[in-house]
Design a protein around this motif. Structure first.
Motif, PDB file in Angstrom:
ATOM      1  N   MET A 139     -10.290 -10.076   2.339  1.00 27.46           N
ATOM      2  CA  MET A 139      -9.010  -9.627   1.820  1.00 27.46           C
ATOM      3  C   MET A 139      -8.135  -9.164   2.991  1.00 27.46           C
ATOM      4  O   MET A 139      -8.558  -8.373   3.822  1.00 27.46           O
ATOM      5  CB  MET A 139      -9.221  -8.488   0.827  1.00 27.46           C
ATOM      6  N   MET A 140      -6.931  -9.669   3.045  1.00 34.62           N
ATOM      7  CA  MET A 140      -5.987  -9.283   4.084  1.00 34.62           C
ATOM      8  C   MET A 140      -5.491  -7.859   3.823  1.00 34.62           C
ATOM      9  O   MET A 140      -5.180  -7.504   2.700  1.00 34.62           O
ATOM     10  CB  MET A 140      -4.805 -10.251   4.074  1.00 34.62           C
ATOM     11  N   ARG A 141      -5.409  -7.040   4.860  1.00 34.65           N
ATOM     12  CA  ARG A 141      -4.900  -5.673   4.745  1.00 34.65           C
ATOM     13  C   ARG A 141      -3.628  -5.549   5.563  1.00 34.65           C
ATOM     14  O   ARG A 141      -3.567  -6.007   6.700  1.00 34.65           O
ATOM     15  CB  ARG A 141      -5.918  -4.654   5.266  1.00 34.65           C
ATOM     16  N   PHE A 142      -2.614  -4.939   4.983  1.00 32.38           N
ATOM     17  CA  PHE A 142      -1.369  -4.712   5.698  1.00 32.38           C
ATOM     18  C   PHE A 142      -1.507  -3.465   6.552  1.00 32.38           C
ATOM     19  O   PHE A 142      -2.002  -2.439   6.090  1.00 32.38           O
ATOM     20  CB  PHE A 142      -0.204  -4.556   4.702  1.00 32.38           C
ATOM     21  N   ASP A 143      -1.076  -3.540   7.791  1.00 32.66           N
ATOM     22  CA  ASP A 143      -1.138  -2.411   8.713  1.00 32.66           C
ATOM     23  C   ASP A 143       0.161  -1.607   8.572  1.00 32.66           C
ATOM     24  O   ASP A 143       1.169  -1.916   9.213  1.00 32.66           O
ATOM     25  CB  ASP A 143      -1.332  -2.919  10.145  1.00 32.66           C
ATOM     26  N   TRP A 144       0.130  -0.604   7.715  1.00 29.65           N
ATOM     27  CA  TRP A 144       1.335   0.165   7.390  1.00 29.65           C
ATOM     28  C   TRP A 144       1.873   0.993   8.556  1.00 29.65           C
ATOM     29  O   TRP A 144       3.087   1.173   8.680  1.00 29.65           O
ATOM     30  CB  TRP A 144       1.042   1.104   6.217  1.00 29.65           C
ATOM     31  N   ARG A 145       1.012   1.561   9.375  1.00 31.58           N
ATOM     32  CA  ARG A 145       1.437   2.527  10.400  1.00 31.58           C
ATOM     33  C   ARG A 145       2.548   1.974  11.294  1.00 31.58           C
ATOM     34  O   ARG A 145       3.612   2.585  11.395  1.00 31.58           O
ATOM     35  CB  ARG A 145       0.235   3.002  11.212  1.00 31.58           C
ATOM     36  N   PRO A 146       2.392   0.833  11.974  1.00 30.75           N
ATOM     37  CA  PRO A 146       3.471   0.374  12.865  1.00 30.75           C
ATOM     38  C   PRO A 146       4.758   0.032  12.113  1.00 30.75           C
ATOM     39  O   PRO A 146       5.857   0.299  12.598  1.00 30.75           O
ATOM     40  CB  PRO A 146       2.902  -0.855  13.571  1.00 30.75           C
ATOM     41  N   GLU A 185      -6.252   8.283  -8.912  1.00 30.57           N
ATOM     42  CA  GLU A 185      -6.869   7.204  -9.690  1.00 30.57           C
ATOM     43  C   GLU A 185      -7.528   7.749 -10.952  1.00 30.57           C
ATOM     44  O   GLU A 185      -7.398   7.160 -12.032  1.00 30.57           O
ATOM     45  CB  GLU A 185      -7.882   6.446  -8.829  1.00 30.57           C
ATOM     46  N   SER A 186      -8.196   8.856 -10.840  1.00 26.76           N
ATOM     47  CA  SER A 186      -8.859   9.457 -11.999  1.00 26.76           C
ATOM     48  C   SER A 186      -7.823   9.893 -13.037  1.00 26.76           C
ATOM     49  O   SER A 186      -7.983   9.637 -14.238  1.00 26.76           O
ATOM     50  CB  SER A 186      -9.695  10.652 -11.543  1.00 26.76           C
ATOM     51  N   ARG A 187      -6.763  10.537 -12.579  1.00 26.76           N
ATOM     52  CA  ARG A 187      -5.712  11.004 -13.489  1.00 26.76           C
ATOM     53  C   ARG A 187      -5.030   9.840 -14.195  1.00 26.76           C
ATOM     54  O   ARG A 187      -4.726   9.897 -15.377  1.00 26.76           O
ATOM     55  CB  ARG A 187      -4.687  11.815 -12.688  1.00 26.76           C
ATOM     56  N   LEU A 188      -4.795   8.732 -13.465  1.00 23.95           N
ATOM     57  CA  LEU A 188      -4.105   7.564 -14.024  1.00 23.95           C
ATOM     58  C   LEU A 188      -5.053   6.633 -14.790  1.00 23.95           C
ATOM     59  O   LEU A 188      -4.594   5.791 -15.566  1.00 23.95           O
ATOM     60  CB  LEU A 188      -3.418   6.782 -12.903  1.00 23.95           C
ATOM     61  N   GLY A 189      -6.351   6.746 -14.533  1.00 17.30           N
ATOM     62  CA  GLY A 189      -7.318   5.892 -15.209  1.00 17.30           C
ATOM     63  C   GLY A 189      -7.335   4.465 -14.694  1.00 17.30           C
ATOM     64  O   GLY A 189      -7.659   3.540 -15.444  1.00 17.30           O
ATOM     65  N   VAL A 190      -7.003   4.279 -13.418  1.00 16.73           N
ATOM     66  CA  VAL A 190      -6.952   2.939 -12.839  1.00 16.73           C
ATOM     67  C   VAL A 190      -7.291   3.030 -11.352  1.00 16.73           C
ATOM     68  O   VAL A 190      -7.029   4.053 -10.710  1.00 16.73           O
ATOM     69  CB  VAL A 190      -5.551   2.302 -13.034  1.00 16.73           C
ATOM     70  N   VAL A 191      -7.903   1.981 -10.832  1.00 15.86           N
ATOM     71  CA  VAL A 191      -8.112   1.886  -9.390  1.00 15.86           C
ATOM     72  C   VAL A 191      -6.819   1.354  -8.791  1.00 15.86           C
ATOM     73  O   VAL A 191      -6.298   0.320  -9.230  1.00 15.86           O
ATOM     74  CB  VAL A 191      -9.295   0.947  -9.060  1.00 15.86           C
ATOM     75  N   LEU A 192      -6.260   2.071  -7.840  1.00 15.91           N
ATOM     76  CA  LEU A 192      -5.012   1.643  -7.213  1.00 15.91           C
ATOM     77  C   LEU A 192      -5.252   0.395  -6.370  1.00 15.91           C
ATOM     78  O   LEU A 192      -6.322   0.237  -5.768  1.00 15.91           O
ATOM     79  CB  LEU A 192      -4.449   2.762  -6.335  1.00 15.91           C
ATOM     80  N   PRO A 193      -4.273  -0.491  -6.313  1.00 12.64           N
ATOM     81  CA  PRO A 193      -4.412  -1.687  -5.473  1.00 12.64           C
ATOM     82  C   PRO A 193      -4.638  -1.295  -4.008  1.00 12.64           C
ATOM     83  O   PRO A 193      -4.143  -0.265  -3.550  1.00 12.64           O
ATOM     84  CB  PRO A 193      -3.068  -2.409  -5.642  1.00 12.64           C
ATOM     85  N   PRO A 194      -5.375  -2.116  -3.274  1.00 12.21           N
ATOM     86  CA  PRO A 194      -5.640  -1.819  -1.868  1.00 12.21           C
ATOM     87  C   PRO A 194      -4.370  -1.581  -1.053  1.00 12.21           C
ATOM     88  O   PRO A 194      -4.357  -0.738  -0.159  1.00 12.21           O
ATOM     89  CB  PRO A 194      -6.393  -3.051  -1.362  1.00 12.21           C
ATOM     90  N   SER A 195      -3.292  -2.299  -1.355  1.00 10.37           N
ATOM     91  CA  SER A 195      -2.049  -2.124  -0.606  1.00 10.37           C
ATOM     92  C   SER A 195      -1.491  -0.719  -0.777  1.00 10.37           C
ATOM     93  O   SER A 195      -1.031  -0.099   0.188  1.00 10.37           O
ATOM     94  CB  SER A 195      -1.006  -3.163  -1.039  1.00 10.37           C
ATOM     95  N   VAL A 228      -3.051  -8.031  -8.519  1.00 11.55           N
ATOM     96  CA  VAL A 228      -3.717  -7.939  -7.229  1.00 11.55           C
ATOM     97  C   VAL A 228      -4.350  -9.281  -6.910  1.00 11.55           C
ATOM     98  O   VAL A 228      -4.945  -9.921  -7.769  1.00 11.55           O
ATOM     99  CB  VAL A 228      -4.813  -6.846  -7.265  1.00 11.55           C
ATOM    100  N   ASP A 229      -4.187  -9.699  -5.663  1.00 12.03           N
ATOM    101  CA  ASP A 229      -4.854 -10.922  -5.225  1.00 12.03           C
ATOM    102  C   ASP A 229      -5.454 -10.676  -3.841  1.00 12.03           C
ATOM    103  O   ASP A 229      -5.488  -9.551  -3.367  1.00 12.03           O
ATOM    104  CB  ASP A 229      -3.887 -12.120  -5.232  1.00 12.03           C
ATOM    105  N   GLY A 230      -5.885 -11.696  -3.178  1.00 10.75           N
ATOM    106  CA  GLY A 230      -6.542 -11.567  -1.886  1.00 10.75           C
ATOM    107  C   GLY A 230      -5.649 -11.071  -0.777  1.00 10.75           C
ATOM    108  O   GLY A 230      -6.114 -10.742   0.297  1.00 10.75           O
ATOM    109  N   ARG A 231      -4.340 -11.024  -1.013  1.00 10.96           N
ATOM    110  CA  ARG A 231      -3.414 -10.574   0.031  1.00 10.96           C
ATOM    111  C   ARG A 231      -3.000  -9.128  -0.121  1.00 10.96           C
ATOM    112  O   ARG A 231      -2.306  -8.610   0.730  1.00 10.96           O
ATOM    113  CB  ARG A 231      -2.147 -11.433   0.016  1.00 10.96           C
TER     114      ARG A 231
END
Length: 149
Positions: A1-8, A54-64, A145-148
């Protein structure tokens, strides 16, 4: 799965925003502090804060979104009409308070295809990311959610 590098990306956005900072236009809602710090973000969320959301919302947040929150637990001055994006404690369901689903489907009758129905349901199944804005919704569909992402 591709991860976006948010910091830069977020650092560059913050510096460019600070260089263009205008107190008359941007001085509201923490603009002066953000310009001085040259950072539009907040303290990074820890894994416990993300898990709590995530617990409060009842969902796993997307990796992004998880990776964004691990860099900045919310965001200031996200655009001309979006003054603050949610952090872990502010994330909530949109819930379609303005009846946008019905507006999208109004007049289509039996001609609404599967894609139109899916898009029309975006508001009711999405998280509202804009916490402070001028009549702007910033939504995230946690099921899209997809592989990107």
């Amino acid at each position: 799965m591709m991860r976006f590098d948010w910091r830069p990306f977020l650092e560059r956005w913050s510096v460019e925003w600070a260089d263009a900072y205008d107190p008359e236009r941007d001085g509201h809602r923490g603009g002066e502090e953000c310009a001085a710090a040259r950072w539009l973000g907040r303290q990074a969320a820890d894994t416990a804060g993300i898990a709590s959301a995530e617990s409060r919302l009842g969902v796993v947040l997307p990796p992004s979104l998880r990776s964004f929150l691990a860099v900045s637990d919310g965001w200031h001055n996200a655009g001309t009409f979006v003054w603050r994006l949610a952090g872990c404690a502010d994330l909530d369901w949109c819930g379609d308070p303005h009846g946008m689903r019905e507006m999208w489907l109004d007049g289509t009758g039996d001609d609404a295809d599967e894609d139109l129905v899916r898009v029309a349901g975006t508001w009711s199944r999405s998280l509202q990311l804009a916490v402070e804005s001028d009549m702007v919704d910033v939504l995230l569909d946690p099921g899209d959610v997809d592989g990107r992402t």
